[in-house]
Design an enzyme around this catalytic site. Structure first.
Site, PDB file in Angstrom:
ATOM      1  N   ASN A  37       0.762  -1.199   0.157  1.00  0.00           N
ATOM      2  CA  ASN A  37      -0.078  -0.043   0.001  1.00  0.00           C
ATOM      3  C   ASN A  37       0.908   1.252  -0.054  1.00  0.00           C
ATOM      4  OD1 ASN A  37      -1.989   1.905   0.431  1.00  0.00           O
ATOM      5  ND2 ASN A  37      -2.509   1.325   2.561  1.00  0.00           N
ATOM      6  N   LYS A  89       0.179   4.283  -0.187  1.00  0.00           N
ATOM      7  CA  LYS A  89      -0.555   5.231   0.229  1.00  0.00           C
ATOM      8  C   LYS A  89      -0.614   6.605  -0.493  1.00  0.00           C
ATOM      9  CE  LYS A  89       0.052   3.358   4.703  1.00  0.00           C
ATOM     10  NZ  LYS A  89      -0.276   3.534   6.367  1.00  0.00           N
ATOM     11  N   HIS A 101      -9.794   0.845   5.148  1.00  0.00           N
ATOM     12  CA  HIS A 101      -8.329   1.144   5.563  1.00  0.00           C
ATOM     13  C   HIS A 101      -8.599   2.120   6.798  1.00  0.00           C
ATOM     14  CE1 HIS A 101      -4.436   2.242   6.338  1.00  0.00           C
ATOM     15  NE2 HIS A 101      -4.059   1.314   5.670  1.00  0.00           N
ATOM     16  N   GLU A 144      -7.151   4.344   7.963  1.00  0.00           N
ATOM     17  CA  GLU A 144      -6.736   6.091   7.904  1.00  0.00           C
ATOM     18  C   GLU A 144      -8.197   6.310   7.362  1.00  0.00           C
ATOM     19  OE1 GLU A 144      -3.262   5.238   5.488  1.00  0.00           O
ATOM     20  OE2 GLU A 144      -2.100   4.956   7.229  1.00  0.00           O
ATOM     21  N   GLU A 161      -5.419  -5.270  10.273  1.00  0.00           N
ATOM     22  CA  GLU A 161      -4.503  -4.253  10.573  1.00  0.00           C
ATOM     23  C   GLU A 161      -4.474  -3.568  11.936  1.00  0.00           C
ATOM     24  OE1 GLU A 161      -2.444  -2.923   6.663  1.00  0.00           O
ATOM     25  OE2 GLU A 161      -4.336  -1.999   6.861  1.00  0.00           O
ATOM     26  N   GLY A 183       2.364   2.122  10.726  1.00  0.00           N
ATOM     27  CA  GLY A 183       3.174   3.244  10.580  1.00  0.00           C
ATOM     28  C   GLY A 183       3.750   3.637  11.890  1.00  0.00           C
ATOM     29  N   SER A 201       3.601  -2.091  10.117  1.00  0.00           N
ATOM     30  CA  SER A 201       4.843  -2.264  10.279  1.00  0.00           C
ATOM     31  C   SER A 201       5.427  -3.350   9.967  1.00  0.00           C
ATOM     32  CB  SER A 201       5.176  -1.792  11.771  1.00  0.00           C
ATOM     33  OG  SER A 201       4.509  -0.456  11.902  1.00  0.00           O
TER      34      SER A 201
HETATM   35  C1  PEP Z   1      -1.067   0.133   5.933  1.00  0.00           C
HETATM   36  O1  PEP Z   1      -1.210   1.082   5.986  1.00  0.00           O
HETATM   37  O2  PEP Z   1      -1.645  -0.720   5.558  1.00  0.00           O
HETATM   38  C2  PEP Z   1       0.250  -0.280   6.747  1.00  0.00           C
HETATM   39  C3  PEP Z   1       0.084  -1.646   7.088  1.00  0.00           C
HETATM   40  O3  PEP Z   1       1.022   0.618   7.025  1.00  0.00           O
HETATM   41  P1  PEP Z   1       2.481   0.206   7.706  1.00  0.00           P
HETATM   42  O4  PEP Z   1       3.245  -1.022   7.168  1.00  0.00           O
HETATM   43  O5  PEP Z   1       3.424   1.213   7.195  1.00  0.00           O
HETATM   44  O6  PEP Z   1       2.422  -0.041   9.181  1.00  0.00           O
END
Ligand code: PEP
Length: 251
Positions: A9, A11, A95, A97, A167, A173, A212
């Site tokens: 992703n 973003k 997601h 976010e 997630e 992040g 992460s």
């Molecule tokens: C994501 O935004 O789907 C995600 C998993 O981000 P990160 O790997 O940076 O934590």
């Protein structure tokens, strides 16, 4: 046997130049044939990435779609039919976010999920709890509610044509990763919830872990029985790191 999927992703990152560099790096990777690999660029760069990966094993998805599948008068939105037309095969929905920063609730997520399916795109339903919800012991309840919002509206059979991504919000992040056991516990609960409705759908659905993920943590996470790959944010912007995560899913 479920085929692992590793999805990057990207973003709201990238310029034409940096995306070209990333494409070049990804193109040089020796990706394991036993793993499906997808990338989700910003909608501005989807056409560039699809053009570059034509004929390659890397498939391209979108980070979002409109609630209605057809084109129409909806300024700024992108319809799933347009995503299909440009060559996308997957769409992220729900997601965190978008849920937390842009106010998307389960109803909106559900409509986007249905819009993706309507066009034959694979929705990747993202679910996960906040730090506060985990600390209050509500993880399974929160994730269960996000999942059942879709099951109740659209029926469990849609998960034969979808992917789920667990997630935890506190891991996105932040550099904090769920332990393999913490992730496995939630993945197993998601699968059990689906199995209560349809055992075959539950056995076949791919459940990705996101939060992460790095090459260093991927092997152990992907070694868990209900973790079928990863949804990778930050680390997917580095071709070598992303390649190593893909190889971990194939090991
Ligand atoms: C994501 O935004 O789907 C995600 C998993 O981000 P990160 O790997 O940076 O934590």
């Amino acid at each position: 046997m479920r085929r692992p999927l590793v999805a990057g992703n990207w973003k709201m990152h990238g310029t034409r130049a940096s995306v070209a560099e990333l494409i070049e790096g990804l193109g040089q990777l020796a990706l394991p044939v036993s793993v499906d690999v997808a990338v989700f660029p910003s909608s501005l760069h989807i056409a560039q990435v699809i053009g570059a990966f034509e004929g390659s094993a890397i498939v391209v998805g979108a980070q979002d779609c409109a609630q209605q599948p057809q084109q129409g008068a909806l300024t700024g939105e992108v319809a799933s039919s347009q995503l299909l037309d440009i060559g996308c095969s997957l769409v992220l929905v729900g997601h965190s976010e978008r849920r937390l920063l842009l106010g998307e609730d389960d109803e909106v997520v559900c409509r986007k999920f249905a819009a993706a399916l309507h066009e034959g795109l694979t929705p990747v339903l993202c679910v996960g709890e906040t730090q506060q919800q985990r600390e209050a012991g509500n993880t399974l309840e929160v994730v269960g509610r996000q999942l059942s919002a879709v099951v109740e509206q659209l029926g469990v059979a849609v998960f034969a044509r979808a992917v789920v991504a667990y997630e935890p919000v506190w891991a996105i992040g932040t550099g904090l990763t769920a332990t393999p056991q913490q992730a496995q516990d939630v993945h197993a609960a998601i699968r059990a919830q689906l199995a209560a409705e349809d055992a075959e759908v539950a056995r076949g659905v791919r459940i990705l872990y996101g939060g992460s993920v790095k090459a260093a943590s991927a092997v152990e996470l992907f070694g868990m029985p209900d973790i079928d790959g990863g949804l990778v944010g930050g680390a997917s912007l580095n071709a070598d790191e992303f390649g190593a995560i893909c190889r971990a899913a194939g090991s």
